[in-house]
Design a protein around this motif. Structure first.
Motif, PDB file in Angstrom:
ATOM      1  N   GLU A  46       0.839  -1.194   0.000  1.00 59.17           N
ATOM      2  CA  GLU A  46       0.000   0.000   0.000  1.00 59.17           C
ATOM      3  C   GLU A  46       0.879   1.251   0.000  1.00 59.17           C
ATOM      4  O   GLU A  46       2.046   1.191   0.388  1.00 59.17           O
ATOM      5  N   THR A 289      -9.090  -1.769  -2.351  1.00 62.30           N
ATOM      6  CA  THR A 289      -9.249  -2.697  -1.229  1.00 62.30           C
ATOM      7  C   THR A 289     -10.275  -3.782  -1.539  1.00 62.30           C
ATOM      8  O   THR A 289     -10.089  -4.940  -1.154  1.00 62.30           O
ATOM      9  N   VAL A 292      -8.577  -6.345  -3.681  1.00 67.70           N
ATOM     10  CA  VAL A 292      -7.740  -7.241  -2.883  1.00 67.70           C
ATOM     11  C   VAL A 292      -8.589  -8.340  -2.271  1.00 67.70           C
ATOM     12  O   VAL A 292      -8.269  -9.534  -2.368  1.00 67.70           O
ATOM     13  N   ASP A 293      -9.698  -7.958  -1.640  1.00 70.35           N
ATOM     14  CA  ASP A 293     -10.580  -8.943  -1.006  1.00 70.35           C
ATOM     15  C   ASP A 293     -11.189  -9.895  -2.030  1.00 70.35           C
ATOM     16  O   ASP A 293     -11.398 -11.084  -1.743  1.00 70.35           O
ATOM     17  N   THR A 295      -9.795 -10.952  -4.716  1.00 67.44           N
ATOM     18  CA  THR A 295      -8.783 -11.800  -5.348  1.00 67.44           C
ATOM     19  C   THR A 295      -8.117 -12.761  -4.370  1.00 67.44           C
ATOM     20  O   THR A 295      -7.664 -13.839  -4.760  1.00 67.44           O
ATOM     21  N   LYS A 296      -8.055 -12.420  -3.103  1.00 68.27           N
ATOM     22  CA  LYS A 296      -7.302 -13.230  -2.150  1.00 68.27           C
ATOM     23  C   LYS A 296      -7.964 -14.587  -1.919  1.00 68.27           C
ATOM     24  O   LYS A 296      -9.180 -14.763  -2.097  1.00 68.27           O
ATOM     25  N   ARG A 302      -3.738 -11.502   2.215  1.00 65.98           N
ATOM     26  CA  ARG A 302      -4.184 -10.190   1.752  1.00 65.98           C
ATOM     27  C   ARG A 302      -2.999  -9.307   1.371  1.00 65.98           C
ATOM     28  O   ARG A 302      -3.035  -8.589   0.373  1.00 65.98           O
ATOM     29  N   SER A 303      -1.937  -9.369   2.172  1.00 64.25           N
ATOM     30  CA  SER A 303      -0.756  -8.561   1.873  1.00 64.25           C
ATOM     31  C   SER A 303      -0.108  -8.980   0.562  1.00 64.25           C
ATOM     32  O   SER A 303       0.362  -8.139  -0.212  1.00 64.25           O
ATOM     33  N   ILE A 305      -1.593 -10.280  -2.074  1.00 63.02           N
ATOM     34  CA  ILE A 305      -2.412  -9.773  -3.176  1.00 63.02           C
ATOM     35  C   ILE A 305      -2.241  -8.269  -3.324  1.00 63.02           C
ATOM     36  O   ILE A 305      -2.123  -7.740  -4.435  1.00 63.02           O
ATOM     37  N   SER A 306      -2.205  -7.567  -2.204  1.00 66.33           N
ATOM     38  CA  SER A 306      -2.043  -6.116  -2.261  1.00 66.33           C
ATOM     39  C   SER A 306      -0.708  -5.742  -2.897  1.00 66.33           C
ATOM     40  O   SER A 306      -0.635  -4.820  -3.723  1.00 66.33           O
ATOM     41  N   LEU A 309      -0.975  -6.262  -6.698  1.00 63.69           N
ATOM     42  CA  LEU A 309      -1.704  -5.185  -7.373  1.00 63.69           C
ATOM     43  C   LEU A 309      -0.862  -3.910  -7.432  1.00 63.69           C
ATOM     44  O   LEU A 309      -0.870  -3.197  -8.448  1.00 63.69           O
TER      45      LEU A 309
END
Length: 401
Positions: A46, A289, A292-293, A295-296, A302-303, A305-306, A309
């Motif tokens: 992020e 955000t 992220v949710d 795709t995870k 989550r981190s 995927i973030s 991206l």
């Protein structure tokens, strides 16, 4: 002179960070504390909640003597690469005796050394099998090391530091965290909260002043305080008010980027599965955000995927990453701020193994990629660009950032 280094994000800077710096100087007798800090983007994938110069100024006011920047490619990589790059910078400074870092659950250096050996001897097939059973990566890693609990994010980083320090001649000093845990999403302690819970509170325009330090700048400067103002901003009386940056400010950039290609596997941290999931859902408009949710999975945190991206947005490829690793991770030391009364600048000039950069404009070619990343960050809030900013020199009466 005894010098300790801290590899950090300070996202945002809080009482626990001040405690760490003060403990190194007051309890362990270090003359200097050097901060190796993520710039405008952080390891969880992020943009940092406040820009790098603002966070550097907080560290200096808390007693740090020097703040240098970790390159974006590794500041937004896995825990292992984040730790490796930070240690390489510490070694290149030529003045660091010890790396200090926070740990949880009373973990000792002896236990960390044993965990380091266990983690790096784990069979990848065991990890994959545990993941297939629905375990998260921290759970799988903890179980594979013989633990009955997940290995916390903070302690995973500590283990990686221990491994990266081998052969450098730099010692390791774990210091126990106070108050809420590293990954705590809610605040339960009266003074020591996690950075994650503070980011959540900032997003709600809440008052985080009990959990962050306050200083008097002196001269014509005012107090440095965090306020729970309607904008959720941080106020530096008589100085400036930095703008809060959030992941969702990048939503439109991400949506546009996802429409431009049919295969994203060339980007860092993008597997075939992640790429396919993104392509299948790219015509559905959603925030960063929410993406992220969406795709995870249990396999990909989550981190992770973030970060994936963010690497698409920044255009960071696997190839670029591997080239940077092959070239030693870092090619220069980029100063974000220093205490002019510490004498550390002359020591650094004498002992640093890499070029020391304090003026971005003088190294446009060498820093072209980093400048691009920074300019994109500042464009999110329509604030001053990188060429209008200079390292923080403390003590001063005004932070011109």
């Amino acid at each position: 002179m005894k010098t300790a280094a801290i590899i950090s994000e300070f996202n945002p800077f809080h009482n626990g960070h001040e405690y760490l710096i003060r403990t190194l100087k007051e309890k362990h007798g270090f003359d200097h504390v050097v901060i190796i800090m993520s710039g405008n983007y952080v390891q969880r994938g992020e943009p940092a909640v406040f820009d790098k110069y603002t966070r550097a100024s907080h560290a200096l006011m808390a007693g740090a003597d020097l703040v240098v920047e970790m390159p974006v490619i590794f500041a937004t990589s896995s825990a292992r690469e984040f730790a490796t790059c930070g240690v390489k910078i510490a070694a290149a400074l030529g003045i660091v005796d010890t790396l200090a870092f926070g740990v949880e659950d009373g973990v000792t250096l002896t236990e960390l050394n044993a965990l380091s050996e266990a983690v790096h001897n784990v069979n990848d097939d065991i990890i994959k099998e545990l993941l297939s059973q629905g375990k998260t990566y921290p759970e799988a890693l903890g179980l594979s090391c013989g633990l009955n609990a997940p290995l916390s994010s903070n302690n995973i980083l500590a283990v990686e530091y221990i491994d990266a320090l081998k052969g450098t001649g730099i010692g390791a000093l774990p210091i126990g965290r106070l108050g809420d845990g590293y990954s705590s999403e809610e605040i339960t302690h009266s003074r020591f909260a996690s950075a994650m819970s503070l980011r959540r509170l900032i997003a709600k325009n809440g008052d985080i002043s009990p959990y962050v330090p306050s200083y008097t700048l002196g001269g014509d400067g005012g107090d440095f305080v965090y306020t729970g103002s309607p904008s959720g901003s941080v106020t530096h009386t008589a100085t400036h008010t930095p703008t809060i940056t959030t992941p969702d400010m990048m939503s439109a950039i991400l949506s546009a980027a996802l429409l431009k290609e049919d295969d994203f596997t060339r980007y860092l941290d993008i597997s075939r599965e992640i790429s396919d999931r993104l392509i299948n859902r790219r015509n559905t408009i959603m925030s960063f955000t929410d993406r992220v949710d969406d795709t995870k999975t249990r396999q990909f945190t989550r981190s992770r995927i973030s970060r994936a991206l963010l690497h698409i947005i920044l255009g960071i490829t696997r190839e670029e990453f591997e080239v940077a690793k092959a070239n030693g991770y870092v090619s220069s030391i980029r100063i974000l701020g220093l205490r002019k009364d510490s004498g550390i600048s002359s020591e650094l000039k004498e002992k640093a193994a890499l070029p020391v950069i304090s003026r971005t404009a003088q190294y446009k070619d060498l820093l072209s990629r980093d400048i691009y990343f920074d300019q994109l960050y500042y464009s999110l809030t329509a604030s001053k660009g990188e060429f209008e900013r200079t390292p923080i020199i403390y003590p001063v009466t005004d932070f011109l950032i």
